[in-house]
Design a protein around this motif. Structure first.
Motif, PDB file in Angstrom:
ATOM      1  N   VAL A  56      39.810  34.946  47.998  1.00 61.26           N
ATOM      2  CA  VAL A  56      41.254  35.202  47.990  1.00 61.26           C
ATOM      3  C   VAL A  56      41.980  34.171  47.125  1.00 61.26           C
ATOM      4  N   ALA A  57      41.572  32.906  47.217  1.00 66.22           N
ATOM      5  CA  ALA A  57      42.208  31.865  46.405  1.00 66.22           C
ATOM      6  C   ALA A  57      41.962  32.105  44.914  1.00 66.22           C
ATOM      7  N   ALA A  59      41.305  34.969  43.483  1.00 70.87           N
ATOM      8  CA  ALA A  59      42.068  36.160  43.097  1.00 70.87           C
ATOM      9  C   ALA A  59      43.547  35.819  42.922  1.00 70.87           C
ATOM     10  N   GLY A  60      44.087  34.967  43.771  1.00 66.99           N
ATOM     11  CA  GLY A  60      45.481  34.554  43.638  1.00 66.99           C
ATOM     12  C   GLY A  60      45.725  33.779  42.358  1.00 66.99           C
ATOM     13  N   ILE A  61      44.845  32.853  42.068  1.00 59.52           N
ATOM     14  CA  ILE A  61      44.980  32.066  40.837  1.00 59.52           C
ATOM     15  C   ILE A  61      44.841  32.970  39.616  1.00 59.52           C
ATOM     16  N   GLY A  63      45.486  36.165  39.430  1.00 59.64           N
ATOM     17  CA  GLY A  63      46.695  36.986  39.342  1.00 59.64           C
ATOM     18  C   GLY A  63      47.864  36.218  38.768  1.00 59.64           C
ATOM     19  N   TYR A  64      48.026  34.967  39.181  1.00 53.39           N
ATOM     20  CA  TYR A  64      49.113  34.133  38.660  1.00 53.39           C
ATOM     21  C   TYR A  64      48.940  33.890  37.158  1.00 53.39           C
ATOM     22  N   ASP A  67      49.593  37.081  35.217  1.00 53.24           N
ATOM     23  CA  ASP A  67      51.030  37.370  35.171  1.00 53.24           C
ATOM     24  C   ASP A  67      51.715  36.500  34.120  1.00 53.24           C
TER      25      ASP A  67
END
Length: 76
Positions: A56-57, A59-61, A63-64, A67
């Motif tokens: 999850v971490a 994937a978050g990084i 995604g950021y 973006d």
């Protein structure tokens, strides 16, 4: 009467410690196996939780960063 009590005591002993002829280990051996399995299961669950958190971490990084990369091309 004493022979009857001795037989009952032997039966209880065989149930708890195990019978040397059958080599089953008795209740104490079974409890030890369950405790070992529980420890292995707890370690497995802990690894799954940590692995999920890491995924999850990441994937978050990702995604950021993705973006921000898209915003870089939209601004020009």
């Amino acid at each position: 009467m004493d022979l009857e009590y001795q037989k009952k005591i032997d039966d209880i002993h065989n149930a708890l410690v195990g019978n040397p002829l059958t080599n089953d280990g008795g209740l104490i051996h079974r409890v030890k196996r369950v405790e070992d399995a529980t420890v292995k299961h707890d370690r497995f669950i802990s690894r799954i939780k940590w692995s999920g958190g890491v995924v999850v971490a990441i994937a978050g990084i990702f995604g950021y960063v993705f973006d921000k990369f898209i915003d870089l091309f939209k601004s020009h």
